[in-house]
Enzyme design. Structure first.
Site, short mmCIF file in Angstrom:
data_model
loop_
_atom_site.label_atom_id
_atom_site.label_comp_id
_atom_site.label_asym_id
_atom_site.label_seq_id
_atom_site.Cartn_x
_atom_site.Cartn_y
_atom_site.Cartn_z
N ASP A 61 -32.56 23.42 16.78
CA ASP A 61 -34.17 22.88 15.76
C ASP A 61 -34.08 21.89 15.74
O ASP A 61 -34.19 21.66 15.01
CB ASP A 61 -34.03 24.50 15.43
CG ASP A 61 -34.94 24.86 14.83
OD1 ASP A 61 -36.08 24.88 15.56
OD2 ASP A 61 -36.03 26.10 14.07
N ARG A 120 -39.97 18.30 15.36
CA ARG A 120 -40.11 17.63 13.75
C ARG A 120 -40.04 16.50 13.53
O ARG A 120 -40.54 15.54 13.16
CB ARG A 120 -39.75 18.36 12.58
CG ARG A 120 -40.65 19.77 12.36
CD ARG A 120 -40.11 20.11 11.38
NE ARG A 120 -39.03 21.37 12.23
CZ ARG A 120 -38.02 22.60 11.81
NH1 ARG A 120 -37.97 22.25 10.41
NH2 ARG A 120 -37.58 23.57 12.41
N TRP A 121 -38.74 16.59 14.49
CA TRP A 121 -38.30 14.84 14.57
C TRP A 121 -39.12 13.99 14.94
O TRP A 121 -39.28 12.49 14.21
CB TRP A 121 -36.83 15.10 15.54
CG TRP A 121 -36.63 13.59 15.31
CD1 TRP A 121 -34.91 12.99 14.84
CD2 TRP A 121 -36.00 12.75 16.62
NE1 TRP A 121 -34.71 11.28 14.85
CE2 TRP A 121 -35.49 11.69 16.29
CE3 TRP A 121 -37.60 12.51 18.16
CZ2 TRP A 121 -35.43 10.69 16.99
CZ3 TRP A 121 -36.64 10.83 18.32
CH2 TRP A 121 -35.88 10.74 18.57
N ARG A 130 -44.62 15.61 20.63
CA ARG A 130 -43.30 16.16 20.75
C ARG A 130 -41.48 16.59 22.19
O ARG A 130 -40.95 16.42 21.68
CB ARG A 130 -43.13 17.48 20.39
CG ARG A 130 -44.25 18.54 19.26
CD ARG A 130 -44.80 19.92 19.01
NE ARG A 130 -44.18 20.40 19.60
CZ ARG A 130 -43.08 21.36 18.52
NH1 ARG A 130 -43.21 21.23 17.99
NH2 ARG A 130 -42.33 22.10 18.72
N HIS A 163 -37.57 16.37 22.51
CA HIS A 163 -36.98 17.52 23.44
C HIS A 163 -36.01 16.10 24.13
O HIS A 163 -35.30 16.66 24.19
CB HIS A 163 -38.16 17.61 24.40
CG HIS A 163 -38.92 19.20 23.87
ND1 HIS A 163 -38.29 20.00 22.68
CD2 HIS A 163 -40.16 19.31 23.90
CE1 HIS A 163 -39.26 20.86 21.94
NE2 HIS A 163 -40.26 20.59 22.03
N GLU A 166 -39.78 33.44 23.88
CA GLU A 166 -40.54 33.27 22.96
C GLU A 166 -41.10 32.40 23.24
O GLU A 166 -42.87 31.88 22.83
CB GLU A 166 -39.97 33.81 21.92
CG GLU A 166 -39.97 34.77 20.78
CD GLU A 166 -39.16 36.14 21.53
OE1 GLU A 166 -37.65 34.73 21.47
OE2 GLU A 166 -38.92 36.99 22.74
N ASN A 167 -40.97 31.17 23.40
CA ASN A 167 -41.35 29.74 23.77
C ASN A 167 -42.21 29.37 24.71
O ASN A 167 -42.78 28.68 24.89
CB ASN A 167 -40.18 29.17 24.27
CG ASN A 167 -38.71 28.71 23.23
OD1 ASN A 167 -37.94 28.48 23.36
ND2 ASN A 167 -39.63 28.74 21.77
N TRP A 168 -42.70 30.95 25.89
CA TRP A 168 -43.12 30.27 26.51
C TRP A 168 -45.04 30.63 25.97
O TRP A 168 -46.71 29.51 26.56
CB TRP A 168 -43.66 32.06 27.90
CG TRP A 168 -42.15 31.96 28.82
CD1 TRP A 168 -41.34 32.97 28.60
CD2 TRP A 168 -42.14 31.10 30.14
NE1 TRP A 168 -40.20 32.11 29.26
CE2 TRP A 168 -40.83 31.74 30.24
CE3 TRP A 168 -43.16 29.84 30.50
CZ2 TRP A 168 -40.54 31.16 31.44
CZ3 TRP A 168 -42.17 29.63 31.14
CH2 TRP A 168 -41.13 29.90 32.72
N ARG A 225 -27.26 26.38 13.83
CA ARG A 225 -28.70 26.27 13.27
C ARG A 225 -29.23 25.03 12.99
O ARG A 225 -28.66 25.65 11.64
CB ARG A 225 -29.82 27.39 13.36
CG ARG A 225 -31.18 27.14 13.24
CD ARG A 225 -32.31 28.32 13.14
NE ARG A 225 -32.91 28.30 13.90
CZ ARG A 225 -33.66 29.36 14.60
NH1 ARG A 225 -33.77 30.53 14.86
NH2 ARG A 225 -34.95 28.65 14.82
N SER A 253 -33.42 34.24 15.69
CA SER A 253 -34.27 34.21 16.57
C SER A 253 -33.78 35.06 17.68
O SER A 253 -33.85 34.02 19.06
CB SER A 253 -34.58 32.96 16.72
OG SER A 253 -35.14 32.26 15.92
C1 FPP Z 1 -36.21 23.13 19.21
O1 FPP Z 1 -37.08 22.76 17.92
C2 FPP Z 1 -36.23 22.85 20.40
C3 FPP Z 1 -36.19 23.68 21.97
C4 FPP Z 1 -37.00 24.96 22.22
C5 FPP Z 1 -35.56 23.45 23.11
C6 FPP Z 1 -34.08 22.22 23.43
C7 FPP Z 1 -34.33 21.79 24.10
C8 FPP Z 1 -33.31 20.96 24.21
C9 FPP Z 1 -32.39 20.05 23.26
C10 FPP Z 1 -33.45 19.76 25.46
C11 FPP Z 1 -32.47 19.35 26.58
C12 FPP Z 1 -31.76 20.77 26.82
C13 FPP Z 1 -31.20 20.61 27.56
C14 FPP Z 1 -30.15 21.59 27.96
C15 FPP Z 1 -30.91 19.76 29.10
P1 FPP Z 1 -38.46 22.86 18.75
O2 FPP Z 1 -39.41 22.47 19.88
O3 FPP Z 1 -38.55 24.22 17.94
O4 FPP Z 1 -38.88 21.87 16.79
P2 FPP Z 1 -39.49 22.04 15.94
O5 FPP Z 1 -39.16 23.77 15.36
O6 FPP Z 1 -39.53 21.01 15.17
O7 FPP Z 1 -40.78 22.09 16.30
#
Ligand code: FPP
Length: 239
Positions: free
Chosen positions: A17, A21-22, A30, A34, A64-66, A185, A193
């Site tokens: 996770d 934010r990073w 964003r 990733h 849920e990410n859709w 996490r 989650s």
């Molecule tokens: C959550 O951070 C991260 C994800 C939903 C995607 C995870 C995917 C990767 C690390 C990409 C690479 C994976 C592979 C297997 C190649 P977030 O986007 O929810 O962060 P946030 O909470 O700061 O918005």
């Protein structure tokens, strides 16, 4: 009775996770987060065996990410496909066995083909097991397992009275994967989650404020040391 649990977890599952934010903190899109996150995946998979971890399961895309923007969803799917293509050679050389869990039916057929291809190509690798959860949700997995067993009962003579915990485990996506010992996490969130709801029944949990793109092998090693200090009792009395 002394605890017989090994001091290093055999199987670590990670909710990666904080990518968004990073990137936002740095004024970047964003997807840049990733992309950096994907680099971290490679570094952690490489570091794991030396730290005694032979099984890694990572949460890459939840059911849920859709709900995210089309741009982000397409970007993530492209990242998964590119990771498979780009890392195939290194994973073969380094003995990484790659598997996927989750409902594949909603994924682009080309991505599904790549997933089958890499699973097949790395099938005989034994150095480290990397399982990637894509379109995965614990409840969705349990519902699919229940449907599978119900179908076997209706059509193939399965006796409902024989459906025990082992039978349900065997109907899950993780049927050939051990249960996780530790779930990590990142990013300071303290939620499960919908990740490995059945399999993590006895897992330890570690939460770290570190955002996934900053999660180095050193941070991983430090968390593993904390795990080593724990006494897992599995419902027993312990030391
Ligand atoms: C959550 O951070 C991260 C994800 C939903 C995607 C995870 C995917 C990767 C690390 C990409 C690479 C994976 C592979 C297997 C190649 P977030 O986007 O929810 O962060 P946030 O909470 O700061 O918005």
């Amino acid at each position: 009775m002394p605890s017989t649990a090994p001091k290093t977890p055999e199987h670590v599952a990670i909710i990666m996770d904080g990518n968004g934010r990073w990137a936002t903190q740095k004024g970047w899109p964003r997807l840049v987060g990733h992309r950096k996150g994907a680099e971290r995946v490679k570094a952690i998979v490489r570091a794991a065996p030396d730290l005694g971890v032979r099984w890694l399961t990572i949460y890459a895309f939840s059911t849920e990410n859709w709900k995210r923007s089309t741009e982000e969803v397409i970007g993530l799917m492209g990242l998964f496909a590119r990771y498979i293509q780009r890392e195939a050679e290194d994973m073969s050389r380094e003995g990484v066995r790659m598997r996927f869990i989750g409902d594949r039916s909603r994924l682009d057929p080309k991505l599904q083909d790549l997933m089958h291809w890499i699973e097949d190509r790395t099938r005989n690798n034994t150095h480290v097991n990397l399982t990637v959860a894509i379109n995965y949700g614990g409840r969705n997995e349990l519902a699919r397992a229940a449907r599978k067993l119900a179908r076997q009962a209706a059509e193939a003579g399965l006796d409902p009275d024989t459906i025990d915990e082992a039978a349900l485990s065997n109907a899950l996506d993780t049927q050939d994967i051990p249960d996780p010992d530790l779930v990590i996490r990142t990013s300071g969130e303290t939620r499960v989650s919908n990740f490995l709801l059945w399999q993590a029944a006895y897992a330890e949990y570690e939460f770290t404020p570190v955002l996934w793109p900053d999660f180095t092998p050193e941070v991983f090693s430090e968390i593993l040391s904390r795990y080593g200090a724990r006494d897992r009792r599995f419902g027993g009395v312990g030391t």
